[in-house]
Design a protein around this motif. Sequence first.
Motif, mmCIF file in Angstrom:
data_model
loop_
_atom_site.group_PDB
_atom_site.id
_atom_site.type_symbol
_atom_site.label_atom_id
_atom_site.label_comp_id
_atom_site.label_asym_id
_atom_site.label_seq_id
_atom_site.Cartn_x
_atom_site.Cartn_y
_atom_site.Cartn_z
ATOM 1 N N LEU A 116 26.285 9.932 82.098
ATOM 2 C CA LEU A 116 26.837 9.365 80.871
ATOM 3 C C LEU A 116 27.858 8.273 81.192
ATOM 4 O O LEU A 116 27.931 7.252 80.526
ATOM 5 N N ARG A 117 28.648 8.533 82.209
ATOM 6 C CA ARG A 117 29.688 7.554 82.527
ATOM 7 C C ARG A 117 29.135 6.288 83.149
ATOM 8 O O ARG A 117 29.825 5.269 83.219
ATOM 9 N N THR A 150 17.345 15.632 79.698
ATOM 10 C CA THR A 150 18.202 16.634 79.068
ATOM 11 C C THR A 150 19.174 15.991 78.080
ATOM 12 O O THR A 150 19.311 16.439 76.943
ATOM 13 N N LEU A 151 19.814 14.937 78.513
ATOM 14 C CA LEU A 151 20.787 14.275 77.645
ATOM 15 C C LEU A 151 20.128 13.695 76.397
ATOM 16 O O LEU A 151 20.721 13.677 75.318
ATOM 17 N N THR A 152 18.905 13.254 76.551
ATOM 18 C CA THR A 152 18.197 12.712 75.399
ATOM 19 C C THR A 152 17.883 13.826 74.418
ATOM 20 O O THR A 152 18.105 13.693 73.218
ATOM 21 N N LYS A 153 17.400 14.922 74.957
ATOM 22 C CA LYS A 153 17.076 16.051 74.088
ATOM 23 C C LYS A 153 18.304 16.536 73.338
ATOM 24 O O LYS A 153 18.218 16.991 72.207
ATOM 25 N N SER A 155 39.592 11.175 79.202
ATOM 26 C CA SER A 155 38.290 10.834 79.759
ATOM 27 C C SER A 155 37.169 11.115 78.771
ATOM 28 O O SER A 155 36.184 10.379 78.707
ATOM 29 N N ALA A 156 37.320 12.187 78.024
ATOM 30 C CA ALA A 156 36.296 12.516 77.046
ATOM 31 C C ALA A 156 36.171 11.378 76.047
ATOM 32 O O ALA A 156 35.079 10.992 75.642
ATOM 33 N N MET A 157 37.324 10.817 75.701
ATOM 34 C CA MET A 157 37.316 9.701 74.777
ATOM 35 C C MET A 157 36.572 8.504 75.320
ATOM 36 O O MET A 157 35.842 7.835 74.602
ATOM 37 N N SER A 158 36.791 8.243 76.586
ATOM 38 C CA SER A 158 36.245 7.004 77.118
ATOM 39 C C SER A 158 34.717 7.028 77.117
ATOM 40 O O SER A 158 34.076 5.997 76.993
ATOM 41 N N LEU A 159 34.130 8.205 77.211
ATOM 42 C CA LEU A 159 32.678 8.316 77.084
ATOM 43 C C LEU A 159 32.244 7.735 75.753
ATOM 44 O O LEU A 159 31.367 6.881 75.676
ATOM 45 N N GLY A 160 32.886 8.227 74.725
ATOM 46 C CA GLY A 160 32.489 7.856 73.393
ATOM 47 C C GLY A 160 32.667 6.394 73.118
ATOM 48 O O GLY A 160 31.852 5.783 72.439
#
Lengths: 288, 288
Positions: free
Chosen positions: B25-26, B57-60, A78-83
């Motif tokens: 993110l997802r 937060t994610l942007t920072k 799952s971590a991969m799929s984010l990227g």
Amino acid sequence: MKRPGRKAATDRSFVVALSRGLDVLRAFRPNDGLLGNQEIAARTNLPKPTVSRLTYTLTKLGYLTPVPRFEKYQLAPSAMSLGYAALANLGVRHLSESYRDEVMRETGGAVAVGGRDRLSMIYFGQSRSGLTIGVQLDVGSRIPIATTAMGRAYIWALPDDERASLLRELREHYGSRWPRMRDGIERSGETVARHGFAISAGEWQDDVAAVGVALKLNDGTGPYAFNCGAPAFRFTEDRLRSDIGPRLVAMVRSIEAALGTVAPQSKKEENKKIKAGGKVARMVERIK
Amino acid sequence: MKRPGRKAATDRSFVVALSRGLDVLRAFRPNDGLLGNQEIAARTNLPKPTVSRLTYTLTKLGYLTPVPRFEKYQLAPSAMSLGYAALANLGVRHLSESYRDEVMRETGGAVAVGGRDRLSMIYFGQSRSGLTIGVQLDVGSRIPIATTAMGRAYIWALPDDERASLLRELREHYGSRWPRMRDGIERSGETVARHGFAISAGEWQDDVAAVGVALKLNDGTGPYAFNCGAPAFRFTEDRLRSDIGPRLVAMVRSIEAALGTVAPQSKKEENKKIKAGGKVARMVERIK
DNA sequence: GAATTTAGTTTCGCACTGCGGAATTAACAA
DNA sequence: TTGTTAATTCCGCAGTGCGAAACTAAATTC
């Protein structure tokens, strides 16, 4: 009283728990695969119970897999799929592919595109032939900003204020090694100004030579940068200057043309941009 | 009173803010590149101010880039680097590369390894020749579990209880389309039991045919699965059965042998495993 | 086989975070 | 202008997430 270890208490919009959780994920670096709570706590400087909770959460969400055999965790698919959702959305990657391939064939060097993450450049895509042995970098690989051609091209494509703050970070990070690096960066500043490309010959890995060229977009993202590199014996410094560099510059200019990155396309867009000024300024300010 | 939209209030170790941030993110899926807070709110079912804070937060942190031109966000390179660390740590990927290449050359099909994320299989690595046109899947690509050969092989490699709960999820997800899928899954259960491989011919994409074989590890991670696929006209169902399937099974058995996955290697390890039993059971229980 | 070390989990009270409904601001469109 | 849509800011407070300290359980040492 303010609890220790927190971010500036004033920033009410910053979600600390999220930040910490992502720090836990980032604690996993390539090639040390398995981490226990202990090691994660050490790397992230978070107290043990906090790490416990975060790994628990990440495991439940499927970003970490417990490896019962060793009582440790591993990054999960799952971590991969984010990227890779990120990858698929980077238009530059796909659009530049045929151009990269062409330059690779013409020069015999490996050609890649990348963007910045912290103090590294990350590969989005690369073209390698069977011939380009030696350099084994893949999509997702990190290379340092300060000493590589790609990184230096990137540096000089930044707006002044951002460049200044990046250089400050680099100085802090490298400590005593900084002066040497600064020299290299400054030298490439000159070649960028004069010819449009940066050079790094043996300054990152002593048997690798490369040129780098940046690509600026007008949508506010980026910049990104390309490189073309090969074992040092194949790309002499002379050849980098007279052949490879100009070629890569030409390539990037073509890509820019294809992307239409030079200016807003229409009066309407232009208008929008100006009007958006206030809001954008605030946005950037806050993120700064 | 319990606030709405929270996870079961009882689970004191689950960090909701982290979970939500990752959901944000997802929300970015391949090919819809830019998202505004509004759209993110819609996809994640989170209230707007919450999304605002999370994107901030994610942007920072550098996982999202604001695209001022459109007042939206895009996944940033940092997001990618998370995934890459995952990749680099998957031994199977690297170790299987030469095996995959060989089978690709022998059969003319594309050969890939992948693992599960939710209801998809994700590619860790693949071997394609210039010949294998048609199927354009890359590292990080997702394919459905239910209808693909890789997915079906995976299903039948799971322990009974996990398979049961996965099938339940699939049933819920697919609704009225489920019966057809279940049939396919059951059929491949038989071929897996009898020959060791699963088949999907035209059930995912009607012009693609493939076989799948699972790889079980004994470290508690996985299972993973391999496939070998090609355009349907090249891999007839007959050939899948008599040639490609057995070949892929042989390949995976070789890889298993190379990994030494059959049993714990030493008395000491064996011992460790048994002693760890209690603790592991607890761990798994909690995660379940 | 007791004592020590090392790693992870649980407890628990409470400070402060993160929340979200409602109001506000901003950019556009009609 | 007025209406519409999207994002941000406010702000009081519910309850989350925190972490010191105590605890458990293996592995290791003596």
